[in-house]
Design a protein around this motif. Sequence first.
Motif, PDB file in Angstrom:
ATOM      1  N   CYS A   1      73.215  45.672  17.522  1.00 24.02           N
ATOM      2  CA  CYS A   1      72.237  46.514  18.205  1.00 24.02           C
ATOM      3  C   CYS A   1      72.757  47.944  18.344  1.00 24.02           C
ATOM      4  O   CYS A   1      72.064  48.913  18.006  1.00 24.02           O
ATOM      5  N   ARG A   2      73.986  48.080  18.827  1.00 28.31           N
ATOM      6  CA  ARG A   2      74.542  49.414  19.044  1.00 28.31           C
ATOM      7  C   ARG A   2      74.721  50.164  17.722  1.00 28.31           C
ATOM      8  O   ARG A   2      74.549  51.384  17.661  1.00 28.31           O
ATOM      9  N   THR A   3      75.042  49.429  16.655  1.00 35.07           N
ATOM     10  CA  THR A   3      75.181  50.065  15.344  1.00 35.07           C
ATOM     11  C   THR A   3      73.846  50.646  14.885  1.00 35.07           C
ATOM     12  O   THR A   3      73.756  51.810  14.489  1.00 35.07           O
ATOM     13  N   LEU A   4      72.796  49.830  14.929  1.00 34.44           N
ATOM     14  CA  LEU A   4      71.485  50.277  14.451  1.00 34.44           C
ATOM     15  C   LEU A   4      70.970  51.459  15.262  1.00 34.44           C
ATOM     16  O   LEU A   4      70.473  52.453  14.706  1.00 34.44           O
ATOM     17  N   GLU A   5      71.062  51.366  16.585  1.00 35.44           N
ATOM     18  CA  GLU A   5      70.542  52.438  17.421  1.00 35.44           C
ATOM     19  C   GLU A   5      71.413  53.689  17.319  1.00 35.44           C
ATOM     20  O   GLU A   5      70.911  54.811  17.463  1.00 35.44           O
ATOM     21  N   SER A   6      72.701  53.531  17.031  1.00 31.43           N
ATOM     22  CA  SER A   6      73.583  54.687  16.819  1.00 31.43           C
ATOM     23  C   SER A   6      73.188  55.442  15.561  1.00 31.43           C
ATOM     24  O   SER A   6      73.169  56.679  15.539  1.00 31.43           O
ATOM     25  N   VAL A   7      72.883  54.706  14.495  1.00 32.93           N
ATOM     26  CA  VAL A   7      72.468  55.338  13.245  1.00 32.93           C
ATOM     27  C   VAL A   7      71.169  56.110  13.460  1.00 32.93           C
ATOM     28  O   VAL A   7      71.033  57.261  13.007  1.00 32.93           O
TER      29      VAL A   7
ATOM     30  N   GLU B   1      71.305  59.943  12.733  1.00 30.00           N
ATOM     31  CA  GLU B   1      70.684  60.353  11.468  1.00 30.00           C
ATOM     32  C   GLU B   1      69.190  60.673  11.609  1.00 30.00           C
ATOM     33  O   GLU B   1      68.616  61.349  10.762  1.00 30.00           O
ATOM     34  N   GLY B   2      68.556  60.123  12.653  1.00 31.37           N
ATOM     35  CA  GLY B   2      67.111  60.317  12.807  1.00 31.37           C
ATOM     36  C   GLY B   2      66.290  59.390  11.938  1.00 31.37           C
ATOM     37  O   GLY B   2      65.066  59.402  11.977  1.00 31.37           O
TER      38      GLY B   2
ATOM     39  N   SER C   1      75.365  54.898   6.587  1.00 27.62           N
ATOM     40  CA  SER C   1      76.085  55.768   7.516  1.00 27.62           C
ATOM     41  C   SER C   1      77.369  55.080   7.953  1.00 27.62           C
ATOM     42  O   SER C   1      77.462  53.853   7.951  1.00 27.62           O
ATOM     43  N   GLU C   2      78.364  55.874   8.312  1.00 31.90           N
ATOM     44  CA  GLU C   2      79.556  55.326   8.951  1.00 31.90           C
ATOM     45  C   GLU C   2      80.130  56.375   9.886  1.00 31.90           C
ATOM     46  O   GLU C   2      79.877  57.571   9.740  1.00 31.90           O
ATOM     47  N   GLY C   3      80.873  55.914  10.866  1.00 33.51           N
ATOM     48  CA  GLY C   3      81.451  56.837  11.832  1.00 33.51           C
ATOM     49  C   GLY C   3      81.866  56.100  13.085  1.00 33.51           C
ATOM     50  O   GLY C   3      82.045  54.877  13.075  1.00 33.51           O
TER      51      GLY C   3
ATOM     52  N   PRO D   1      69.174  50.590  31.143  1.00 35.87           N
ATOM     53  CA  PRO D   1      67.730  50.700  31.394  1.00 35.87           C
ATOM     54  C   PRO D   1      67.241  52.150  31.393  1.00 35.87           C
ATOM     55  O   PRO D   1      67.863  53.037  31.987  1.00 35.87           O
ATOM     56  N   GLY D   2      66.141  52.342  30.676  1.00 44.06           N
ATOM     57  CA  GLY D   2      65.595  53.676  30.460  1.00 44.06           C
ATOM     58  C   GLY D   2      65.782  54.134  29.027  1.00 44.06           C
ATOM     59  O   GLY D   2      65.121  55.069  28.567  1.00 44.06           O
ATOM     60  N   PHE D   3      66.667  53.437  28.284  1.00 42.85           N
ATOM     61  CA  PHE D   3      66.921  53.752  26.877  1.00 42.85           C
ATOM     62  C   PHE D   3      65.692  53.426  26.035  1.00 42.85           C
ATOM     63  O   PHE D   3      65.033  52.408  26.243  1.00 42.85           O
ATOM     64  N   THR D   4      65.377  54.297  25.081  1.00 43.49           N
ATOM     65  CA  THR D   4      64.256  54.058  24.171  1.00 43.49           C
ATOM     66  C   THR D   4      64.788  53.498  22.850  1.00 43.49           C
ATOM     67  O   THR D   4      65.500  54.193  22.110  1.00 43.49           O
ATOM     68  N   PHE D   5      64.454  52.249  22.574  1.00 42.14           N
ATOM     69  CA  PHE D   5      64.874  51.616  21.320  1.00 42.14           C
ATOM     70  C   PHE D   5      63.982  52.104  20.182  1.00 42.14           C
ATOM     71  O   PHE D   5      62.765  52.120  20.300  1.00 42.14           O
ATOM     72  N   ARG D   6      64.620  52.470  19.076  1.00 39.06           N
ATOM     73  CA  ARG D   6      63.881  53.056  17.956  1.00 39.06           C
ATOM     74  C   ARG D   6      63.774  52.120  16.763  1.00 39.06           C
ATOM     75  O   ARG D   6      63.012  52.391  15.841  1.00 39.06           O
ATOM     76  N   ILE D   7      64.537  51.025  16.773  1.00 47.21           N
ATOM     77  CA  ILE D   7      64.539  50.159  15.588  1.00 47.21           C
ATOM     78  C   ILE D   7      64.425  48.682  15.934  1.00 47.21           C
ATOM     79  O   ILE D   7      63.901  47.884  15.165  1.00 47.21           O
ATOM     80  N   LEU D   8      64.901  48.271  17.098  1.00 45.91           N
ATOM     81  CA  LEU D   8      65.033  46.850  17.438  1.00 45.91           C
ATOM     82  C   LEU D   8      63.704  46.225  17.857  1.00 45.91           C
ATOM     83  O   LEU D   8      62.961  46.799  18.648  1.00 45.91           O
ATOM     84  N   ASP D   9      63.460  45.014  17.328  1.00 47.36           N
ATOM     85  CA  ASP D   9      62.310  44.213  17.766  1.00 47.36           C
ATOM     86  C   ASP D   9      62.746  42.933  18.456  1.00 47.36           C
ATOM     87  O   ASP D   9      61.941  42.277  19.119  1.00 47.36           O
ATOM     88  N   GLY D  10      63.999  42.539  18.263  1.00 48.29           N
ATOM     89  CA  GLY D  10      64.501  41.318  18.878  1.00 48.29           C
ATOM     90  C   GLY D  10      66.015  41.367  18.972  1.00 48.29           C
ATOM     91  O   GLY D  10      66.673  42.132  18.250  1.00 48.29           O
TER      92      GLY D  10
END
Length: 341
Positions: A257-263, A267-268, A273-275, A283-292
């Motif tokens: 989860c943290r990897t996907l949301e970090s990318v 990167e937008g 990507s790596e780094g 709570p309050g974080f907006t998830f941009r990629i995760l569905d489950g």
Amino acid sequence: MKTSDFYYDLPEELIAQTPILERDHSRLMRLDRNTGEITHLHFYDIMDELNPGDCLILNNSRVLPARLYGIKEGTGAQVEFLLLTHKEGDCWEVLAGPGKKAKPGSRFVFGEGLLTAEVLEIVEGGNRIVKFFYQGSFYEVLDQIGQMPLPHYITQRLEDKERYQTVYAKEPGSAAAPTAGLHFTPELLQKIKDKGISVGFVTLHVGLGTFRPVKVDEITQHKMHAEHYEISEETAALINRTKQQGGRVIAVGTTSCRTLESVMAKEGEMKASEGWTDIFIYPGFTFRILDGLITNFHLPESTLIMLVSAFAGYEHTMQAYRAAVQERYRFFSFGDAMMIL
């Protein structure tokens, strides 16, 4: 929010000390993140919760047998090293104990000479940068003489080191297992693929900061440890294709989860990507990629339960944890799992 908001009462006997005999026979709590509805299943029932066109993203980092016991040259004093982060070449950042014996210039012997080390410097926080000397492959030597760095709450000896590895662990570098993946078997993964569900891999090397307690009252004041991640073009393309075709992207573990949301934050968009990431999800974080999310049950007041609360909702998460205690689920690294959809 306060750190104390994430406290729950956990009887000590519910902390799993040993892995369950068959990996996919652990219990699985399904939590509906919209309604808070809870269903009690077993992990092999995950097949019924996944749809053709979904994709699972797993962390293929492999745990190093990173705990080394040796002696100090000249005095024979006993010392313990815990490998934390590979720096460059044969240099590593380590936790050394007792620290007073590990001053710059000190040399140590491990495995009756299979491995030696010299302390180069002391860094912020008291960790040491050391250089190792050996013949052949460092990781092969480590496999011979190193011990698994089990979390402090596991006090029983682990008979089979591979039980603290996922069956798909490939890239060595973690100081702790990405434990949500411990429930998968090769057979279960094959059944998942046969149903039309894609499987992709990222790498995030788990640091011991995963277990570092939050010591501030206001969670926003907590500073996360940094961990190294990598996502390939193949996995990025799989995720983008899944999204475009209306499938769900389901992360196996907080590390995935943290990897996907970090990318996405860096990167937008989802791309190779790596780094290093020190992303803190609460709570309050907006998830941009995760569905489950598939995850284990985490320590009270930890950054991991905060991440789960960000995804599932605070009230739903704390209610689910209370239910898990009441139903006597097994907790933490060798414990049961939760699937949030």
